[in-house]
Design a protein around this motif. Sequence first.
Motif, PDB file in Angstrom:
ATOM      1  N   THR A 128       0.869  -1.176   0.000  1.00 17.00           N
ATOM      2  CA  THR A 128       0.000   0.000   0.000  1.00 17.00           C
ATOM      3  C   THR A 128       0.906   1.226   0.000  1.00 17.00           C
ATOM      4  O   THR A 128       2.053   1.160   0.463  1.00 17.00           O
ATOM      5  CB  THR A 128      -0.902   0.041   1.241  1.00 17.00           C
ATOM      6  OG1 THR A 128      -0.070   0.158   2.404  1.00 17.00           O
ATOM      7  CG2 THR A 128      -1.782  -1.192   1.333  1.00 17.00           C
ATOM      8  N   GLU A 182       0.832   3.728   1.894  1.00 15.92           N
ATOM      9  CA  GLU A 182       1.170   4.074   3.277  1.00 15.92           C
ATOM     10  C   GLU A 182       2.305   3.187   3.807  1.00 15.92           C
ATOM     11  O   GLU A 182       3.234   3.669   4.468  1.00 15.92           O
ATOM     12  CB  GLU A 182      -0.061   3.937   4.191  1.00 15.92           C
ATOM     13  CG  GLU A 182      -1.189   4.884   3.856  1.00 15.92           C
ATOM     14  CD  GLU A 182      -2.053   4.434   2.678  1.00 15.92           C
ATOM     15  OE1 GLU A 182      -2.024   3.230   2.304  1.00 15.92           O
ATOM     16  OE2 GLU A 182      -2.731   5.298   2.107  1.00 15.92           O
ATOM     17  N   ALA A 215       6.114   4.438   4.730  1.00 22.00           N
ATOM     18  CA  ALA A 215       6.670   4.249   6.074  1.00 22.00           C
ATOM     19  C   ALA A 215       8.062   3.621   6.005  1.00 22.00           C
ATOM     20  O   ALA A 215       8.994   4.062   6.695  1.00 22.00           O
ATOM     21  CB  ALA A 215       5.733   3.386   6.917  1.00 22.00           C
TER      22      ALA A 215
END
Length: 179
Positions: free
Chosen positions: A58, A60, A64
């Motif tokens: 994803t 995100e 990260a």
Amino acid sequence: MSAILPPSERLWWKEPIAKTEWLWIAIAFVWGMIMFVMMIYWHIYGKQNLSNEAYKTTPEAFAAKAEKFIAENTIRKETDQEIPVVKVPAGGDGYLIARLWNWYPILELEKGKEYKIHLSSMDYNHGFSLQPVNINIQVVPGYEHVVKMTPTSTGTFAIVCNEFCGIGHHSMLGRIYVK
């Protein structure tokens, strides 16, 4: 019969195929088969197509991982946007984020060392084209592409987005330094 006028026979597809047309169909079929076999040959022995890895992710999760990598390995900042220059550990993994309209961060590599560069897009399809080296990858959102590379020369290499991504596409450039 003319290309402008309709065919004189209304059921032209029921007419027998001429010998010369069969010859062209046969030539096209044979050429298609030759090119099919050559594509496999070029992939294995041509060394122009990368065999890279791709994993579902994803935006995100990838962001990260990339931000953690950037925080741990930043050596300086460049340009008026303060883009971090990140030294990738020799033999290690580097992360590049593609997003409207930039590549983030700038990577610094060492000549002769092997690296795994992880690429992902945060928004749209982007093209990763490393110039003047002939590396070309389509970077798709939702996938983490892993490219193995070993720099063989020093210098500054440009990353160009070659997949149209909107009004700022022309300014989507990045850099990789090889020391």
